[in-house]
Design a protein around this motif. Sequence first.
Motif, short mmCIF file in Angstrom:
data_model
loop_
_atom_site.label_atom_id
_atom_site.label_comp_id
_atom_site.label_asym_id
_atom_site.label_seq_id
_atom_site.Cartn_x
_atom_site.Cartn_y
_atom_site.Cartn_z
N VAL A 222 0.84 -1.21 0.00
CA VAL A 222 0.00 0.00 0.00
C VAL A 222 0.87 1.26 0.00
CG1 VAL A 222 -1.81 1.28 1.19
CG2 VAL A 222 -1.85 -1.23 1.21
N GLU A 223 1.81 1.32 0.91
CA GLU A 223 2.58 2.54 1.08
C GLU A 223 3.39 2.89 -0.17
OE1 GLU A 223 3.18 5.81 3.28
OE2 GLU A 223 2.12 4.06 4.08
N GLN A 224 4.16 1.94 -0.65
CA GLN A 224 5.02 2.21 -1.81
C GLN A 224 4.21 2.49 -3.08
OE1 GLN A 224 8.13 2.77 -1.46
NE2 GLN A 224 8.32 2.06 0.67
N PRO A 225 3.16 1.70 -3.41
CA PRO A 225 2.39 2.02 -4.62
C PRO A 225 1.68 3.36 -4.56
CG PRO A 225 2.02 -0.26 -3.96
CD PRO A 225 2.77 0.40 -2.85
N LEU A 226 1.26 3.81 -3.37
CA LEU A 226 0.51 5.06 -3.27
C LEU A 226 1.39 6.28 -3.08
CD1 LEU A 226 -2.59 4.16 -1.05
CD2 LEU A 226 -2.50 4.49 -3.52
N ALA A 227 2.71 6.08 -2.91
CA ALA A 227 3.58 7.22 -2.62
C ALA A 227 3.54 8.25 -3.74
CB ALA A 227 5.00 6.74 -2.37
N ASP A 228 3.48 7.81 -4.98
CA ASP A 228 3.49 8.73 -6.12
C ASP A 228 2.17 8.73 -6.88
OD1 ASP A 228 6.18 9.47 -5.67
OD2 ASP A 228 6.86 7.61 -6.63
N ALA A 229 1.11 8.16 -6.28
CA ALA A 229 -0.19 8.12 -6.97
C ALA A 229 -0.84 9.49 -6.94
CB ALA A 229 -1.09 7.08 -6.31
N ASP A 230 -1.75 9.72 -7.92
CA ASP A 230 -2.49 10.99 -7.92
C ASP A 230 -3.54 10.95 -6.81
OD1 ASP A 230 -5.29 10.17 -9.25
OD2 ASP A 230 -3.64 9.10 -10.26
N TYR A 231 -4.11 12.12 -6.53
CA TYR A 231 -5.00 12.26 -5.38
C TYR A 231 -6.25 11.41 -5.53
CZ TYR A 231 -8.15 14.42 -2.01
OH TYR A 231 -9.03 14.63 -0.99
N ALA A 232 -6.85 11.36 -6.71
CA ALA A 232 -8.07 10.59 -6.89
C ALA A 232 -7.82 9.11 -6.64
CB ALA A 232 -8.63 10.81 -8.30
N THR A 233 -6.71 8.61 -7.16
CA THR A 233 -6.38 7.20 -6.92
C THR A 233 -6.14 6.94 -5.45
OG1 THR A 233 -5.40 7.06 -9.12
CG2 THR A 233 -4.79 5.35 -7.54
N TYR A 234 -5.42 7.85 -4.82
CA TYR A 234 -5.14 7.68 -3.38
C TYR A 234 -6.44 7.59 -2.58
CZ TYR A 234 -4.07 9.02 1.41
OH TYR A 234 -4.02 9.05 2.76
N ARG A 235 -7.38 8.48 -2.82
CA ARG A 235 -8.62 8.49 -2.05
C ARG A 235 -9.39 7.20 -2.25
NH1 ARG A 235 -12.50 13.21 -3.12
NH2 ARG A 235 -13.49 12.42 -1.23
N GLN A 236 -9.51 6.78 -3.50
CA GLN A 236 -10.32 5.60 -3.76
C GLN A 236 -9.69 4.35 -3.16
OE1 GLN A 236 -11.30 5.35 -7.94
NE2 GLN A 236 -11.73 7.56 -8.08
N VAL A 237 -8.39 4.23 -3.24
CA VAL A 237 -7.73 3.04 -2.68
C VAL A 237 -7.86 3.01 -1.17
CG1 VAL A 237 -5.51 1.89 -2.38
CG2 VAL A 237 -6.16 2.78 -4.62
N MET A 238 -7.67 4.15 -0.53
CA MET A 238 -7.74 4.18 0.93
C MET A 238 -9.15 3.88 1.43
SD MET A 238 -4.72 4.71 2.16
CE MET A 238 -4.96 5.34 3.80
N VAL A 239 -10.17 4.44 0.77
CA VAL A 239 -11.54 4.15 1.19
C VAL A 239 -11.86 2.68 0.94
CG1 VAL A 239 -13.97 4.70 0.83
CG2 VAL A 239 -12.28 6.52 0.80
N MET A 240 -11.37 2.12 -0.16
CA MET A 240 -11.61 0.71 -0.44
C MET A 240 -11.00 -0.18 0.64
SD MET A 240 -10.23 -1.65 -3.56
CE MET A 240 -8.61 -1.63 -2.80
N LEU A 389 -6.02 -1.54 -9.59
CA LEU A 389 -6.06 -2.95 -9.22
C LEU A 389 -5.57 -3.85 -10.35
CD1 LEU A 389 -9.51 -3.04 -7.37
CD2 LEU A 389 -7.23 -2.99 -6.35
N ALA A 390 -5.78 -3.42 -11.60
CA ALA A 390 -5.37 -4.26 -12.72
C ALA A 390 -3.91 -4.07 -13.11
CB ALA A 390 -6.27 -3.96 -13.94
N ARG A 391 -3.35 -2.93 -12.77
CA ARG A 391 -1.99 -2.64 -13.20
C ARG A 391 -0.98 -3.30 -12.27
NH1 ARG A 391 -2.48 2.30 -12.97
NH2 ARG A 391 -1.47 2.72 -10.98
N PRO A 392 -0.06 -4.07 -12.78
CA PRO A 392 0.97 -4.67 -11.92
C PRO A 392 1.90 -3.58 -11.40
CG PRO A 392 1.49 -5.06 -14.21
CD PRO A 392 0.11 -4.44 -14.21
N PRO A 393 2.56 -3.84 -10.28
CA PRO A 393 3.48 -2.83 -9.74
C PRO A 393 4.61 -2.54 -10.71
CG PRO A 393 3.78 -4.95 -8.64
CD PRO A 393 2.54 -5.08 -9.48
N GLU A 394 4.91 -1.26 -10.82
CA GLU A 394 5.98 -0.87 -11.73
C GLU A 394 7.31 -1.35 -11.17
OE1 GLU A 394 5.85 3.27 -12.29
OE2 GLU A 394 3.81 3.30 -13.13
N PRO A 395 8.08 -1.99 -12.00
CA PRO A 395 9.39 -2.49 -11.51
C PRO A 395 10.31 -1.33 -11.21
CG PRO A 395 9.21 -2.79 -13.88
CD PRO A 395 7.87 -2.32 -13.43
N GLY A 396 10.73 -1.24 -9.98
CA GLY A 396 11.66 -0.19 -9.59
C GLY A 396 13.08 -0.72 -9.63
#
Length: 938
Positions: A222-240, A389-396
């Motif tokens: 959760v923390e690493q994928p949401l660190a650079d996410a846009d605000y709309a994505t952040y809100r929806q994921v956290m509420v989910m 949810l469908a997008r795999p984590p970006e390889p860092g």
Amino acid sequence: MSGFGALRDRLTDAAAAFAGGPGQVADILTGMVDDVDRALRENLEIFPVCHHSPASALAMARRLREKRPKVVYLELCEDLRPLLDELANCRLPVALQAFATDLDGFPAGAGPLSVVAPITESSAEYQAIAYALTEPGVELVLVDRSSDHVFQWMPKDGPGTAGGDGDTGHATADPAGEDAGLHGDAVGVEIGDLRPRFAELEAYLLHHGKVRHWSEWWDQYVEQPLADADYATYRQVMVMIGSLFRRLRPAGADRLDRDEDRERYMWTRMREHLASSGADPADCLYVCGAFHAASRVEEFGLRGSGGFEITPRTATRWSYGLIPSSHSAIEAQFSLAPGSVSIAAATWRKALRRGGVTPYTLDGKKGRKGGAGRAAPEAGVTDRLSGFLARPPEPGGLDEDELRSWCVDIVRLARRHGYLASTADAIAVFETSVLLAGMRGRARPTPYDFQDAAVTCIEKDAVPGKRDVARLCEILLGGDRIGQVGYESLPPLARDVYDRLEPLGLDPGRRTVQRALLNLDAEPHLAPCSKVLWMLRYLLPDGAVRPIMGSKRLGERSIQESWDVALGKYQRELIELGYEGVTVEQVLEQRLRRAAWDPKATAAGALAAVEDSIVFLGGRRFTDELGARAVELLSAERTVDDAPEVLRRMRRLLAYYRASEPALPAWCEAFVTTGYAHYCTLLPSAFTDEDTGVRQVGAMLGFLFGMESLALSLGCDRAQLELAVRQSHPERPAKVALLWAAQSQLGLIGRDDLRRRWDELLVNPLVVPSCPQYIGGFVQALELAPALTSFVVEVISKAFARLPDPVLLPWLPTLITTLREQAGDLVPALVKEAARTYPADLAGLDAWTPPWEAAPGRAPATAAPAASGPVADLLRAHPASCDALAALLGCDPAWPDAPDAPGAPGAAGGGSPGHGEAAALLGRHPAAAEALAGLLAR
């Protein structure tokens, strides 16, 4: 149509495929989508957060600069609002605290009550607070239930029990954190407790996520994928996520009702504020935990029902302040993994270094004004969850420089703490970290992978120091940062203490131990500092201030003192003292008064309060008040359990007053007379009561005989004591010996009678096993008659001399145990008397005759010549004193003839012939008689 229609259909199909048809799984999945849709369509913007989450803090900083709300509603106890203005004077982390000791409306014995809300720099609530306090025209409103309601809503087994509140936790000892106890046993309040309340779900997530604890799972998924996410994505994921944990929690628990009551409370407060202030909901931001953002109570939203009634607070008086906190204290408070808060802080600093976000701070350095103006409202809710949810984590990519620096630094730190680490270990840690990350399906090693690799490669067989490798990794990755409350934000008492200790030159902010040297003769201006240190020694826990040299007792004054002072480390305890009063003197007086008037207070406790008030406070008014209370408690007591303590303290107080004041206080005289009558009344029953120990009876007799002269001078009747002794009929051997000693002290029996009774006991085989108890009683008799010391030495010596070895050897352990348990503090007097009685070397032992074998009563009648001279004439003219002294010493008070002293007893055949013991005694010790003659001649 809702923007989440496609996602809802996909989840329904997935649930049907998984479960073989529509059912509970489909209801849960589609319900999560409905919760997200409902939260995002609310007119009052809801900002879901997770406590101490860098991703939440980053999203908060971005959204505040974009939206620039005029009102910020924050999920925090509403009565803590005044403390937020003081955060600018502190070094984070600190905790907001509400504290109560005098309870009204809670069960008796439930206090003290304490609530803490820790604040860190890497938390979304700190960004919201800093924004509201630094931006002009912004109002910050706390909407959560008050500290009083926190304990009102606790389970029925009373405040202070671990609870069940969704956002509360209790401090627990954490061996990994050296400062894990900074919060004490307070109830912790946090925003956003995002953790599964369904144990099986958490275990499932940890197992399939290949992690050890929840903090690691959250950081990875959760923390690493949401660190650079846009605000709309952040809100929806956290509420989910909040909706998922909410829907999977066990039903029917009190915890569910309290969570929903909190949500009703917060929405009620927000509607009240909007109605009273007239604020536009579009200009407001509601910051709450993601768990509460997915609420389904009827009061949810501005259009929700308003039927919730907020119960009034109790009459308990609450005190508020800021206390130091630390990363380890927060981890212990909320059951987080050791090092997780430090890792979150390191992640926050790393994200800031990457750029793109300017945080809000309270140190006077405001962030950039870029993006000023209110953000335009969204035209509709756009589905961002499907893509996330469908997008795999970006390889860092592997940040080799960062990982390499960690490996080098951990080896250096380990060597400094005694580990035999080398460059080879640094290489092994590097490779193992990459290997563990690959095994766990991670694109790059996380701090948790690095920590596991370091423990595997460096910590071999044993820990050479007090810190293991896991703890060293926490220090390396951010350390256990410890906050500090600034001087301006301290309560008046703490500031007063700092001001009064300023002449010592101590740094109150240092958490290490500082040494203070006071030469009170050469530097008398340091005497007030010494007084403050002694009071802090009394009030604060051990270790805050510790005397190395010097003492503080009745009638004593130190010339030089040396102190170890660690007030910086115990700042929380010092701040909590400030909740009780304005000065340390006031707090000390309140505590002494509370102790003396406690329903379970005893006379001994009240005398201890009297002594402390003299030593620390001085003054007569308060001391006399405590003394009067001691008299009252003594007269009301029906047991004598505290008689030894009463005797010890009263002796000390009388000696102090006689040495320092011209007359005894009225309460002292009342205590002696009351105690004399009280103990005389209880003495017969104490002798026969099986529950009353020998030490208690000996202390009673010590009080009666030791203070008899003062009591008689104050009007007491000695016949009361004689009657009490005559009515006493003990059965236990130790108490029988005490009674014999009391009878001897009253003159009812002589020393020869005591010797005879002891000799009879030694020749009686049925009584020999009880002789140790008799000896214990005789030793306790030294409390009432110190003059019996030589007799007790004689008693023990006769036992060792006359008992045969088969009887003596099994008898010795019982004797030693009896003396240790019943007369441990009186044995030194016996040892001293024995050293004076016995010869100093072996050479004199053969020719040595025990004094009791060569007693004056056993000497021949012609052993001493008749005394003559003016002293002898004076004594013969007044024989009563000599007769009483001879009887006390066990001698026959017979006078020799003195034909040359006409008119004197025994002259011209008028005297009675005798052994001349009194004359022999006076002949051996003429100084006493000559002093008496000189006194009478004047």
